[in-house]
Design an enzyme around this catalytic site. Sequence first.
Site, PDB file in Angstrom:
ATOM      1  N   LYS A 184       1.214   4.250  -2.965  1.00 50.82           N
ATOM      2  CA  LYS A 184       0.972   5.668  -2.735  1.00 50.82           C
ATOM      3  C   LYS A 184       2.217   6.503  -3.016  1.00 50.82           C
ATOM      4  O   LYS A 184       2.114   7.673  -3.402  1.00 50.82           O
ATOM      5  CB  LYS A 184       0.469   5.884  -1.308  1.00 50.82           C
ATOM      6  CG  LYS A 184      -0.929   5.314  -1.086  1.00 50.82           C
ATOM      7  CD  LYS A 184      -1.926   5.871  -2.093  1.00 50.82           C
ATOM      8  CE  LYS A 184      -3.331   5.367  -1.878  1.00 50.82           C
ATOM      9  NZ  LYS A 184      -4.322   5.930  -2.830  1.00 50.82           N
ATOM     10  N   TYR A 244       0.829  -1.209   0.000  1.00 48.19           N
ATOM     11  CA  TYR A 244       0.000   0.000   0.000  1.00 48.19           C
ATOM     12  C   TYR A 244       0.863   1.258   0.000  1.00 48.19           C
ATOM     13  O   TYR A 244       0.662   2.176  -0.809  1.00 48.19           O
ATOM     14  CB  TYR A 244      -0.931  -0.001   1.202  1.00 48.19           C
ATOM     15  CG  TYR A 244      -1.724   1.283   1.327  1.00 48.19           C
ATOM     16  CD1 TYR A 244      -2.810   1.532   0.492  1.00 48.19           C
ATOM     17  CD2 TYR A 244      -1.368   2.245   2.267  1.00 48.19           C
ATOM     18  CE1 TYR A 244      -3.523   2.719   0.591  1.00 48.19           C
ATOM     19  CE2 TYR A 244      -2.087   3.422   2.377  1.00 48.19           C
ATOM     20  CZ  TYR A 244      -3.159   3.664   1.540  1.00 48.19           C
ATOM     21  OH  TYR A 244      -3.863   4.841   1.633  1.00 48.19           O
TER      22      TYR A 244
END
Length: 262
Positions: free
Chosen positions: A161, A157
């Site tokens: 990002k 994750y």
Amino acid sequence: MPMIYRGTVALITGASSGLGAEFARQWARRGADVVLVARRADRLESLRAELAAQHGVTAHTVAADLAEPGAAAALKAELDRRDIAVQTLVNNAGFGSYGPFAEEDPDEVGRMVALNCGAVAELTRAFLPGMAADGRGALVTVASTAAYQPTPGMALYGATKAFVLSFTEAVAYETRRSPLRVLALSPGPVGTEFFDVVGSEQAKVGRLATPEEVVTTARRALERRSAPPSTVAGLGNRLSALGARLAPRRVALAVAGRALKA
């Protein structure tokens, strides 16, 4: 008020709840028509009716899973078929997970990369030429404070990002001669369904912001005469992101690992 609202159409992904729904509400409140995209058609329809009733705008809905191959091109084709020109794109759809990367579901690994990275790149490529030529709107991508350092426990994750942040800042530079505003928005933890999907309270590091606070941060950044290429929502988060950038990489990594209890 800058001409990024009234008379424009904003395409918002992940619009069925949380930040996406709040982006829709704040843009519609200022006179923008919206295109709401998410998987849950019933929630999109409910939000469409709310925005039309409360703000008198036109809200279009498209139920789509943007992690599927070809989804971005299909969405662009559908809007072309409806003769809908987009001035603002809010790349908000995404999800995360918590736990050691070696234990991640392989199918979810592919879906996360496809949605958090692939869909952002493909949708931006599909709509950016027309948006930059028009120049009245904005490109907003939702990154995260997780973008500013490696995130053990949320390894993939955080990496997705980091991609979003780097990609958006680069596109902002490339389009600097267009009046189009380009912004990467990096919130910390937000009180949305995100953590229900993540499945762990361990991922909540810091104060929970409200969707209204986070979207207002993005909107105010865009309304400046010269929009910044990126902004972090919340003073504490801004200080943490700055510290992560200034600290030696291994120090930032160790701090994040302890914070996430990885």
